[in-house]
Design a protein around this motif. Structure first.
Motif, PDB file in Angstrom:
ATOM      1  N   LEU A   1     124.072 -38.464  27.470  1.00 35.52           N
ATOM      2  CA  LEU A   1     124.490 -39.153  28.690  1.00 35.52           C
ATOM      3  C   LEU A   1     126.003 -39.331  28.723  1.00 35.52           C
ATOM      4  CD1 LEU A   1     121.710 -41.889  29.009  1.00 35.52           C
ATOM      5  CD2 LEU A   1     121.966 -39.804  30.361  1.00 35.52           C
ATOM      6  N   VAL A   2     126.568 -39.665  27.567  1.00 35.71           N
ATOM      7  CA  VAL A   2     128.021 -39.821  27.507  1.00 35.71           C
ATOM      8  C   VAL A   2     128.717 -38.508  27.821  1.00 35.71           C
ATOM      9  CG1 VAL A   2     129.945 -40.270  25.937  1.00 35.71           C
ATOM     10  CG2 VAL A   2     127.974 -41.794  25.941  1.00 35.71           C
ATOM     11  N   GLU A   3     128.198 -37.421  27.241  1.00 32.56           N
ATOM     12  CA  GLU A   3     128.821 -36.108  27.458  1.00 32.56           C
ATOM     13  C   GLU A   3     128.699 -35.659  28.914  1.00 32.56           C
ATOM     14  OE1 GLU A   3     130.606 -34.096  25.703  1.00 32.56           O
ATOM     15  OE2 GLU A   3     130.625 -35.272  23.872  1.00 32.56           O
ATOM     16  N   GLN A   4     127.547 -35.896  29.523  1.00 28.33           N
ATOM     17  CA  GLN A   4     127.319 -35.396  30.874  1.00 28.33           C
ATOM     18  C   GLN A   4     127.988 -36.246  31.949  1.00 28.33           C
ATOM     19  OE1 GLN A   4     126.434 -32.250  29.998  1.00 28.33           O
ATOM     20  NE2 GLN A   4     125.294 -32.303  31.898  1.00 28.33           N
ATOM     21  N   ILE A   5     128.080 -37.536  31.726  1.00 25.24           N
ATOM     22  CA  ILE A   5     128.671 -38.412  32.744  1.00 25.24           C
ATOM     23  C   ILE A   5     130.149 -38.650  32.459  1.00 25.24           C
ATOM     24  CG2 ILE A   5     128.565 -40.692  33.796  1.00 25.24           C
ATOM     25  CD1 ILE A   5     125.583 -40.745  33.163  1.00 25.24           C
ATOM     26  N   ILE A   6     130.417 -39.271  31.327  1.00 22.89           N
ATOM     27  CA  ILE A   6     131.809 -39.589  30.999  1.00 22.89           C
ATOM     28  C   ILE A   6     132.543 -38.335  30.538  1.00 22.89           C
ATOM     29  CG2 ILE A   6     133.295 -41.012  29.548  1.00 22.89           C
ATOM     30  CD1 ILE A   6     131.059 -43.039  29.369  1.00 22.89           C
ATOM     31  N   GLY A   7     131.866 -37.523  29.722  1.00 24.88           N
ATOM     32  CA  GLY A   7     132.523 -36.354  29.155  1.00 24.88           C
ATOM     33  C   GLY A   7     132.943 -35.336  30.185  1.00 24.88           C
ATOM     34  N   VAL A   8     132.021 -34.979  31.084  1.00 25.51           N
ATOM     35  CA  VAL A   8     132.355 -34.002  32.121  1.00 25.51           C
ATOM     36  C   VAL A   8     133.414 -34.565  33.062  1.00 25.51           C
ATOM     37  CG1 VAL A   8     131.452 -32.673  34.056  1.00 25.51           C
ATOM     38  CG2 VAL A   8     130.119 -32.871  31.967  1.00 25.51           C
ATOM     39  N   GLY A   9     133.304 -35.851  33.400  1.00 21.61           N
ATOM     40  CA  GLY A   9     134.321 -36.463  34.255  1.00 21.61           C
ATOM     41  C   GLY A   9     135.691 -36.454  33.596  1.00 21.61           C
ATOM     42  N   ALA A  10     135.726 -36.754  32.292  1.00 22.46           N
ATOM     43  CA  ALA A  10     137.001 -36.720  31.584  1.00 22.46           C
ATOM     44  C   ALA A  10     137.548 -35.306  31.491  1.00 22.46           C
ATOM     45  CB  ALA A  10     136.831 -37.318  30.189  1.00 22.46           C
ATOM     46  N   SER A  11     136.660 -34.339  31.327  1.00 21.51           N
ATOM     47  CA  SER A  11     137.105 -32.945  31.269  1.00 21.51           C
ATOM     48  C   SER A  11     137.723 -32.507  32.593  1.00 21.51           C
ATOM     49  CB  SER A  11     135.924 -32.031  30.915  1.00 21.51           C
ATOM     50  OG  SER A  11     136.315 -30.686  30.892  1.00 21.51           O
ATOM     51  N   VAL A  12     137.092 -32.891  33.690  1.00 21.13           N
ATOM     52  CA  VAL A  12     137.645 -32.565  35.005  1.00 21.13           C
ATOM     53  C   VAL A  12     138.973 -33.288  35.222  1.00 21.13           C
ATOM     54  CG1 VAL A  12     137.259 -32.762  37.491  1.00 21.13           C
ATOM     55  CG2 VAL A  12     135.393 -32.060  35.996  1.00 21.13           C
ATOM     56  N   LEU A  13     139.075 -34.532  34.738  1.00 15.08           N
ATOM     57  CA  LEU A  13     140.328 -35.274  34.854  1.00 15.08           C
ATOM     58  C   LEU A  13     141.454 -34.577  34.091  1.00 15.08           C
ATOM     59  CD1 LEU A  13     141.825 -37.841  35.797  1.00 15.08           C
ATOM     60  CD2 LEU A  13     141.060 -38.931  33.669  1.00 15.08           C
ATOM     61  N   GLY A  14     141.142 -34.128  32.867  1.00 14.80           N
ATOM     62  CA  GLY A  14     142.141 -33.391  32.109  1.00 14.80           C
ATOM     63  C   GLY A  14     142.508 -32.077  32.759  1.00 14.80           C
ATOM     64  N   ASP A  15     141.521 -31.422  33.362  1.00 14.82           N
ATOM     65  CA  ASP A  15     141.777 -30.171  34.066  1.00 14.82           C
ATOM     66  C   ASP A  15     142.716 -30.395  35.248  1.00 14.82           C
ATOM     67  OD1 ASP A  15     141.036 -28.238  36.402  1.00 14.82           O
ATOM     68  OD2 ASP A  15     140.290 -27.199  34.627  1.00 14.82           O
ATOM     69  N   MET A  16     142.463 -31.430  36.040  1.00 11.84           N
ATOM     70  CA  MET A  16     143.290 -31.691  37.222  1.00 11.84           C
ATOM     71  C   MET A  16     144.692 -32.145  36.838  1.00 11.84           C
ATOM     72  SD  MET A  16     140.510 -33.603  39.720  1.00 11.84           S
ATOM     73  CE  MET A  16     141.678 -33.662  41.086  1.00 11.84           C
ATOM     74  N   SER A  17     144.781 -32.908  35.749  1.00 10.63           N
ATOM     75  CA  SER A  17     146.101 -33.393  35.347  1.00 10.63           C
ATOM     76  C   SER A  17     147.007 -32.272  34.862  1.00 10.63           C
ATOM     77  CB  SER A  17     145.954 -34.445  34.245  1.00 10.63           C
ATOM     78  OG  SER A  17     145.412 -33.859  33.061  1.00 10.63           O
ATOM     79  N   SER A  18     146.424 -31.154  34.466  1.00 10.42           N
ATOM     80  CA  SER A  18     147.223 -30.027  33.989  1.00 10.42           C
ATOM     81  C   SER A  18     147.621 -29.076  35.107  1.00 10.42           C
ATOM     82  CB  SER A  18     146.451 -29.259  32.908  1.00 10.42           C
ATOM     83  OG  SER A  18     146.148 -30.100  31.827  1.00 10.42           O
ATOM     84  N   ARG A  19     147.183 -29.327  36.323  1.00 14.71           N
ATOM     85  CA  ARG A  19     147.492 -28.440  37.448  1.00 14.71           C
ATOM     86  C   ARG A  19     148.532 -29.087  38.364  1.00 14.71           C
ATOM     87  NH1 ARG A  19     143.621 -24.414  37.532  1.00 14.71           N
ATOM     88  NH2 ARG A  19     141.706 -24.875  36.370  1.00 14.71           N
ATOM     89  N   PRO A  20     149.270 -28.275  39.101  1.00 18.02           N
ATOM     90  CA  PRO A  20     150.256 -28.836  40.034  1.00 18.02           C
ATOM     91  C   PRO A  20     149.577 -29.689  41.107  1.00 18.02           C
ATOM     92  CG  PRO A  20     150.649 -26.490  39.670  1.00 18.02           C
ATOM     93  CD  PRO A  20     149.321 -26.808  39.053  1.00 18.02           C
ATOM     94  N   ASN A  21     150.243 -30.795  41.456  1.00 23.16           N
ATOM     95  CA  ASN A  21     149.731 -31.701  42.488  1.00 23.16           C
ATOM     96  C   ASN A  21     148.325 -32.204  42.159  1.00 23.16           C
ATOM     97  OD1 ASN A  21     149.889 -33.188  44.857  1.00 23.16           O
ATOM     98  ND2 ASN A  21     149.134 -31.505  46.146  1.00 23.16           N
ATOM     99  N   TRP A  22     148.086 -32.415  40.840  1.00 24.93           N
ATOM    100  CA  TRP A  22     146.799 -32.908  40.354  1.00 24.93           C
ATOM    101  C   TRP A  22     145.620 -32.044  40.816  1.00 24.93           C
ATOM    102  CZ3 TRP A  22     145.023 -36.582  36.967  1.00 24.93           C
ATOM    103  CH2 TRP A  22     146.004 -37.368  36.357  1.00 24.93           C
TER     104      TRP A  22
END
Length: 345
Positions: free
Chosen positions: A115-136
């Motif tokens: 549950l942690v991986e699918q809810i928090i983990g995937v959300g955190a992964s997407v957050l890290g992905d967006m933070s590495s791109r221009p204009n979030w």
């Protein structure tokens, strides 16, 4: 008259005894007849039941089932085999559920970790992905969506396939051996992670390399499926919404999947080893509630780092190309043309 009166009681007694003996003899004959009848009927019933069992065996054999056991307790043996057939059918139809229960039995925290991986983990992964791109990532939402789809598949596959199981006896197929601990046991290497106690440096290196191969195979498979899904959804939107303008060029399915394989085999594998080593150290020494808080924070940070590392690899290899690179130049060119036309006027 007196003599007759005196003898009549004796004669009556003799007659009574004679009749009682006759009744006993007739009763014995009757019992003997019933015994013979019952023996004969039991023999007939035995033959009939044997024939019925033979017929049942032939029917089950024709339908693909298994036959009964030995000579003794045939009926109970048949009932037991019927139960086994039902259990086999239920196991065949619920392989995933059986595997899930085996993993929960081996690790009581398995459900919480998933549950942690699918809810928090995937959300955190997407957050890290967006933070590495221009204009979030607002100008690369199609790439972000592809990361979300592939990341969800990857996270669940990793948690399910690599988790330890309580059942020692499992399927002997190649897939089960490859994703399980079969080859690790054959090579006397750690079956879980490389930091398990009691192994040499060489055996730990074997675990690291083998897990990297497993991670890479999961990455390329999930990359193929997830990228194809995201690209297909974009194509479908273009058909149903003619006014939709795609911001970036869709990534090549094979190239993006290969990027996921490289990311999973190196970055994710190393972080997996470190995360499980940390769990091994802190889980026995802190309360369960505190462990859940710590593992939630650590896994969230791990997924943020994972999202950032994937974007870095994709950009370096040129797998995901942003369509905004030439936009400012085009706008400047158009503005220059407009200004020049105004001056000419």
């Amino acid at each position: 008259m007196q003599i007759v009166a005196q003898r009549s009681p004796l004669s009556l007694q003799i007659g009574a005894s004679t009749r009682s003996q006759a009744h006993r003899r007739s009763a014995l004959k009757t019992c003997s007849i019933f015994t013979r009848i019952s023996n004969g009927s039991s023999q007939h019933l035995g033959i009939a039941s044997s024939r019925a069992r033979n017929a049942e065996f032939m029917m089950r054999a024709a339908s693909g089932g298994t036959g009964g056991g030995g000579d003794g307790g045939n009926t109970n043996g048949d009932d037991g085999n019927n139960g086994d057939d039902g259990e086999d059918a239920s196991e065949d139809s619920g392989i995933m559920w059986k595997g899930w229960k085996d993993r929960v039995a081996a690790d009581p925290e398995f459900v919480y970790k998933v549950l942690v991986e699918q809810i928090i983990g995937v959300g955190a992964s997407v957050l890290g992905d967006m933070s590495s791109r221009p204009n979030w990532g607002l100008n690369e939402l199609d790439f972000v969506f592809a990361t979300l789809v592939v990341g969800s598949i990857v996270n669940f596959s990793l948690m399910y396939l690599l988790a330890p199981t309580a059942s020692a006896a499992g399927s002997t197929g190649f897939i089960s051996k490859f994703f399980g601990d079969y080859y690790m046991r054959q090579w006397a290497a750690p079956t879980g992670h490389m930091f398990e106690p009691g192994f040499s440096f060489g055996k730990r290196a074997v675990n690291l390399l083998y897990k990297g191969t497993v991670f890479a195979s999961i990455g390329i498979t999930a990359g193929l499926v997830g990228t194809a899904i995201s690209n297909g959804l974009i194509i479908a939107r273009k058909k149903f919404d003619p006014e939709f303008v795609q911001q970036n060029e869709s990534p090549n399915v094979i190239a993006n999947a290969s990027c996921w394989a490289l990311h999973m085999g190196i970055s994710s594998n190393v972080r997996y080893q470190m995360l499980n080593g940390l769990d091994m150290l802190i889980q026995p020494v802190i309360p369960q509630s505190a462990f859940r808080i710590v593992t939630s924070v650590v896994r969230s940070a791990n997924n943020v780092i994972g999202g950032m590392s994937f974007v870095t690899i994709a950009k370096v290899l040129g797998v995901q190309k942003s369509g905004d690179a030439g936009a400012p130049e085009a706008e400047q060119t158009n503005d220059g043309k407009k200004k020049a036309s105004k001056k000419s006027k």
